[in-house]
Design a protein around this motif. Structure first.
Motif, short mmCIF file in Angstrom:
data_model
loop_
_atom_site.label_atom_id
_atom_site.label_comp_id
_atom_site.label_asym_id
_atom_site.label_seq_id
_atom_site.Cartn_x
_atom_site.Cartn_y
_atom_site.Cartn_z
N ALA A 198 -14.25 23.54 -5.62
CA ALA A 198 -13.84 24.74 -5.83
C ALA A 198 -13.81 25.82 -4.79
O ALA A 198 -14.94 25.78 -4.07
N GLY A 199 -12.91 26.42 -4.31
CA GLY A 199 -12.95 27.44 -3.22
C GLY A 199 -12.72 26.89 -1.99
O GLY A 199 -12.75 27.57 -1.01
N ASN A 200 -12.33 25.60 -1.86
CA ASN A 200 -12.28 25.07 -0.64
C ASN A 200 -10.79 24.62 -0.22
O ASN A 200 -10.52 23.92 0.83
N LEU A 201 -9.81 24.86 -1.18
CA LEU A 201 -8.63 24.32 -1.12
C LEU A 201 -7.42 25.35 -1.38
O LEU A 201 -7.64 25.95 -2.33
N TRP A 202 -6.42 25.52 -0.80
CA TRP A 202 -5.29 26.44 -0.96
C TRP A 202 -4.13 25.40 -1.06
O TRP A 202 -4.12 24.43 -0.75
N THR A 203 -3.10 25.67 -2.16
CA THR A 203 -2.03 25.25 -2.20
C THR A 203 -0.83 26.04 -2.55
O THR A 203 -0.95 27.38 -2.79
N LYS A 204 0.36 25.73 -2.09
CA LYS A 204 1.53 25.96 -2.32
C LYS A 204 2.50 25.09 -3.05
O LYS A 204 2.75 24.09 -2.57
N THR A 205 3.09 25.81 -4.38
CA THR A 205 4.03 24.75 -5.03
C THR A 205 5.33 24.83 -4.27
O THR A 205 6.00 25.81 -3.98
N LEU A 206 6.00 23.47 -3.99
CA LEU A 206 7.18 23.47 -3.53
C LEU A 206 8.31 23.35 -4.40
O LEU A 206 9.37 23.77 -4.36
N TYR A 207 8.00 22.55 -5.55
CA TYR A 207 8.74 22.45 -6.64
C TYR A 207 8.03 21.73 -7.89
O TYR A 207 7.02 21.07 -7.53
N GLU A 208 8.69 21.75 -9.19
CA GLU A 208 8.26 21.52 -10.46
C GLU A 208 8.89 20.02 -10.47
O GLU A 208 10.13 19.97 -10.21
N ASP A 247 10.20 25.96 3.15
CA ASP A 247 11.68 26.55 3.29
C ASP A 247 12.68 25.28 3.00
O ASP A 247 13.66 25.49 2.32
N ARG A 248 12.25 23.97 3.37
CA ARG A 248 13.08 22.86 2.98
C ARG A 248 13.12 22.74 1.61
O ARG A 248 14.21 22.01 0.92
N CYS A 249 12.12 23.16 0.70
CA CYS A 249 12.19 22.72 -0.51
C CYS A 249 12.61 23.77 -1.47
O CYS A 249 12.33 23.81 -2.81
N ARG A 250 12.93 24.73 -0.97
CA ARG A 250 13.61 26.10 -1.73
C ARG A 250 14.52 25.52 -2.79
O ARG A 250 14.66 26.24 -3.92
N THR A 251 15.56 24.72 -2.37
CA THR A 251 16.74 24.34 -3.53
C THR A 251 16.47 22.67 -3.34
O THR A 251 16.72 22.17 -2.30
#
Length: 299
Positions: free
Chosen positions: A155-165, A288-292
């Motif tokens: 915990a506290g050691n990782l960041w994530t950004k969701t690309l898509y579901e 940017d490539r995964c926006r759509t």
């Protein structure tokens, strides 16, 4: 006073941590791709250098000694510090260096190609990871990761950004009664009992044995191919992200739309405090490539 730490070989320290994890020289040697006698000799070298017995070998199995239990967290910290040091050095190289890890069947080629165009002098590597090799990300051998949730790190050691579901689908044998259904609700399979699995469920899989059938094996189900084989044989069903197309490679399984199951996120992940500028560049490119992106459907 002689500083023993300066003479410790990190390779031997790593060997010890793997043996300590398994408490089994055969399994540790398999993970390290070493012959078991060689691994035993290397651990003996480390013990001799430290002047302390780290492992007690008995007919009933291997156990950490008091010295081994005390040394283990220090050894793990030492390896993490060494990896961080190497990682920081790579990040500050004038030409740049980046190692991109990816899981499952995810395709990262377009984003990697664009990053190479932007940074033609940089050394950019890619590595496919499995449950067993995912820890190379935590240890600093991988700079940025593309994968499906869930996977866990401290915990506290990782960041994530969701690309898509991605929605989830049920995976069954082609001969299974549910194979012809247009869809099935997750509650209809909620009572299934899971096969044992010791590896992290990094690929989003949950493999279940069929209701009323006793498992015919007790070894953990870790390899993806073994999971598919269990399902194809009619001994299990599975739940996976709809976008994972590896089921197409096995003619004995098919997927069914699964209603009521939470989606799986495809994410880009990195370590908090990352100093390598290529990590942010790659993250921006792939976001940017995964926006759509079209939503995968079951077959």
């Amino acid at each position: 006073m002689n500083d023993l730490g300066l003479d410790l070989e990190l390779r031997l320290v790593r060997y010890f941590t793997v043996v300590a994890k398994h408490l089994n020289f055969s399994r540790a040697a398999e993970e390290l791709h070493l012959a078991q006698p060689s691994l035993s000799r290397q651990i003996g070298r480390l013990e001799q250098r430290l002047g302390a017995r780290l492992l007690e070998r008995t007919p009933q199995g291997n156990h950490l000694t008091a010295a081994g239990r005390a040394f283990l967290p220090e050894a793990q910290d030492l390896l993490r510090a060494a990896n961080r040091a190497a990682h920081v050095a790579r990040a500050h190289a004038a030409e740049g260096h980046l190692v991109i890890g990816y899981l499952d069947d995810l395709i990262i080629t377009p984003a990697v190609s664009e990053l190479r165009v932007r940074h033609p002098q940089a050394t950019i590597e890619t590595r496919h990871l499995t449950c067993q090799t995912l820890l190379s990300f935590e240890d600093g051998q991988i700079d940025v990761l593309i994968g499906r949730t869930p996977f866990t790190f401290p915990a506290g050691n990782l960041w994530t950004k969701t690309l898509y579901e991605e929605a989830r689908v049920l995976v069954v044998a082609t001969s299974h009664p549910l194979a012809g259904q247009a869809s099935v609700h997750v509650n209809e399979v909620a009572d299934e009992k899971p096969y044992p699995c010791t590896a992290p469920t990094v690929d989003g899989w949950m493999v279940h044995r069929l209701l009323g059938e006793e498992p015919q094996q007790t070894r953990p189900v870790e390899a993806y191919e073994d999971k598919l084989e269990l399902i194809a044989s009619g001994r299990a069903i599975g739940i996976q992200p709809a976008g994972d197309r590896r089921t197409l490679l096995h003619p004995g399984v098919t997927t069914v739309v699964l209603d009521g199951a939470p989606p799986s996120d495809v994410v880009v992940a990195g370590r908090i405090g990352e100093v390598n500028p290529l990590v942010q560049d790659f993250s921006d490119i792939i976001v940017d490539r995964c926006r759509t992106r079209p939503v995968p459907a079951a077959r």
